[in-house]
Design a protein around this motif. Sequence first.
Motif, PDB file in Angstrom:
ATOM      1  N   GLN A 302       0.841  -1.158  -0.173  1.00  0.00           N
ATOM      2  CA  GLN A 302      -0.129  -0.041  -0.186  1.00  0.00           C
ATOM      3  C   GLN A 302       0.820   1.229  -0.081  1.00  0.00           C
ATOM      4  OE1 GLN A 302      -2.515  -0.626   3.444  1.00  0.00           O
ATOM      5  NE2 GLN A 302      -3.564  -2.221   2.548  1.00  0.00           N
ATOM      6  N   PHE A 331      -9.404  -1.400 -11.301  1.00  0.00           N
ATOM      7  CA  PHE A 331      -8.444  -2.511 -11.484  1.00  0.00           C
ATOM      8  C   PHE A 331      -9.006  -3.039 -12.662  1.00  0.00           C
ATOM      9  CE2 PHE A 331      -7.296  -2.308  -6.803  1.00  0.00           C
ATOM     10  CZ  PHE A 331      -5.947  -2.688  -7.061  1.00  0.00           C
ATOM     11  N   GLY A 343     -13.013   2.059  -3.584  1.00  0.00           N
ATOM     12  CA  GLY A 343     -11.767   1.769  -2.702  1.00  0.00           C
ATOM     13  C   GLY A 343     -10.628   2.704  -3.439  1.00  0.00           C
ATOM     14  N   ALA A 344     -10.657   3.464  -4.379  1.00  0.00           N
ATOM     15  CA  ALA A 344      -9.300   4.249  -4.873  1.00  0.00           C
ATOM     16  C   ALA A 344      -9.201   5.312  -4.114  1.00  0.00           C
ATOM     17  CB  ALA A 344      -9.626   4.444  -6.359  1.00  0.00           C
ATOM     18  N   TYR A 347      -5.892   6.551  -2.741  1.00  0.00           N
ATOM     19  CA  TYR A 347      -4.718   6.524  -3.432  1.00  0.00           C
ATOM     20  C   TYR A 347      -4.522   7.227  -4.769  1.00  0.00           C
ATOM     21  CZ  TYR A 347      -3.955   2.671  -0.543  1.00  0.00           C
ATOM     22  OH  TYR A 347      -4.005   1.816   0.561  1.00  0.00           O
ATOM     23  N   GLN A 484     -13.494  -4.852  -5.461  1.00  0.00           N
ATOM     24  CA  GLN A 484     -12.469  -3.963  -5.669  1.00  0.00           C
ATOM     25  C   GLN A 484     -12.076  -3.211  -4.325  1.00  0.00           C
ATOM     26  OE1 GLN A 484     -11.767  -1.603  -9.388  1.00  0.00           O
ATOM     27  NE2 GLN A 484     -12.113   0.175  -8.197  1.00  0.00           N
ATOM     28  N   ARG A 485     -12.784  -3.011  -3.644  1.00  0.00           N
ATOM     29  CA  ARG A 485     -12.433  -2.357  -2.088  1.00  0.00           C
ATOM     30  C   ARG A 485     -11.299  -3.290  -1.435  1.00  0.00           C
ATOM     31  NH1 ARG A 485     -17.631   0.238  -2.262  1.00  0.00           N
ATOM     32  NH2 ARG A 485     -18.591  -1.749  -1.358  1.00  0.00           N
ATOM     33  N   TYR A 488      -7.981  -3.253  -3.168  1.00  0.00           N
ATOM     34  CA  TYR A 488      -7.169  -1.866  -2.874  1.00  0.00           C
ATOM     35  C   TYR A 488      -6.519  -2.401  -1.593  1.00  0.00           C
ATOM     36  CZ  TYR A 488      -7.858   1.253  -6.409  1.00  0.00           C
ATOM     37  OH  TYR A 488      -7.743   2.119  -7.737  1.00  0.00           O
ATOM     38  N   GLU A 489      -7.181  -3.077  -0.698  1.00  0.00           N
ATOM     39  CA  GLU A 489      -6.344  -3.502   0.574  1.00  0.00           C
ATOM     40  C   GLU A 489      -5.473  -4.665   0.649  1.00  0.00           C
ATOM     41  OE1 GLU A 489     -10.010  -4.643   2.970  1.00  0.00           O
ATOM     42  OE2 GLU A 489     -10.817  -2.399   3.022  1.00  0.00           O
ATOM     43  N   LEU A 491      -4.092  -5.663  -2.382  1.00  0.00           N
ATOM     44  CA  LEU A 491      -3.114  -5.343  -3.567  1.00  0.00           C
ATOM     45  C   LEU A 491      -2.420  -6.694  -4.338  1.00  0.00           C
ATOM     46  CD1 LEU A 491      -1.659  -1.918  -2.562  1.00  0.00           C
ATOM     47  CD2 LEU A 491      -3.462  -2.317  -4.132  1.00  0.00           C
TER      48      LEU A 491
END
Length: 527
Positions: A302, A331, A343-344, A347, A484-485, A488-489, A491
């Motif tokens: 992350q 993604f 979730g983005a 970032y 997707q959330r 993002y955690e 990865l």
Amino acid sequence: MKRRTLAALASLLLGSAVGMASLPAMAQAKTLKVVAHADVKILDPTFTTAYITRNFGYMVYDMLFGLDDKGVPKPQMVDKYTTSKDGKLWTFTLRPGLKFSDGSAVTSADAVASMQRWTARDSIGRAMTTISAAEWKAVDATTFTLTLKEPFGLVLEGMSKPSGFPPVVMPERLAKMPTTSPLTEVMGSGPFMFKRDEWVPGNKVVFVKNPHYVPRNEAPNVLAGGKKSAFDRVEWLYLPDSNSAIAALRKGEVDYVEQVPADYINTLRTDPNVSVKASGAWQGWMVMNQLHPPFNNPKVRQAVLKAVNQERFMAAMGYPLDMRVTYCATFFVCGSANDTSAGAEPYRTPDVAKARQMLAEAGYKGEKVVLLVPSDVTYLNAEGLMAAQTLRSIGMNVDMQVSDWATIGGRRAKRDAPDAGGWNMYVTVAGGFDADSPITNAYLSASCGNGLPGWPCDKELDELRIAWLKAPAAKRKEALDAFQRRAYEALPYISVGQYSPAIATRKEVKGAEKLWGGLPLVWMLSK
């Protein structure tokens, strides 16, 4: 000095490989010369996800179903099929007269063994087994069945999967070989045969028409229809020196450059003898080895993501403004049906200072990071250099190890520790068909226990993937966002941006506009 030496060597190899002046005009018209994007070292498309091996598979193998230019699965080697009302029994019948390139008949036993091999390797195949306990069975010489304990909505999509591990059909004896090492024998029923006696590793791969190929009656349509080629012979030339490859195209010594180096795109657009076309949506990926420190810690992954500036990555890779996306939050593929920003938000804006803080909080202690950087593919080299710069900007101890892409393709399969010949990170790119959903995206679809280099494992992501697969249409978007959330955690990899690569052909080559997603499907071309 080094560039001039490489150029001279490439020109010498090109002269021996091409030899256009010595060929009669008729022979030239039946030969297509392609500058391939990489050297071919692995000949088994069921062993690696490397695109050059996948493309090799398209030439010599065929599939039971193939996608048309609308992305719709169409029967290919299959003549007809039926599905029971409850969706648990599928029955398939092969087209009559199908043969492998040695003249032997293709049977349902070959199809079943090939599908069993694919089911064990591919993300959709594994999901089919996990969710529905898929069982393939030969009924007679031309009929086989798929029995499921519960319906699975992606049966035909899986059987026509164009990339990752495409479900090619091979003889039963080969399909039953262990998948722990690549097959070296090539025996397919596709439109071409591999000329092993003319294979020059590091220089040239040759294909000739398969005299036993039985095409469908329909016109060719990407991976569907009759793959009747206008060419008797296709040569793939490996020219890692960009100057030599582009010079050969301009002189008419080659017909087709599969992936144009980004810094040549605008120049070639002004050449009246050359046609340049965009070839689909692609993404750059940073893949991290999650078996070993430091990237076995998701907090470290992350921290790296927080420092990634997609616009800088895409600019460094050299693609013109009209062929790249400034920022892509998903993604999957920006602009596609699965485009989502879930979730983005943390970032969206790169912040090196914040990334340094996150790295320190993750417990990074200055461990060496072995980064594999390709030397022979210009855009991958630029991506690798940007990855090194990004890691160093947040205080990581980077050891860049440079080699050709084919060598990296072999090394990335090693599970060894980085100081014992393994690795921590490599860079790659993925076409839209390998990124556009939770099950087709190579790294998002990698369930725990997978054999994908990097070996990502997140059980919660596995559960959310299955929930997405099972979700009814009305709940599919909600399930996608939840998936997707979590991505993002966890990865499984880091996307560094989206772009469109380019192909270039001589003006006399017809049909390039029909090529789909950058796939070098030569049966769509003529000259």
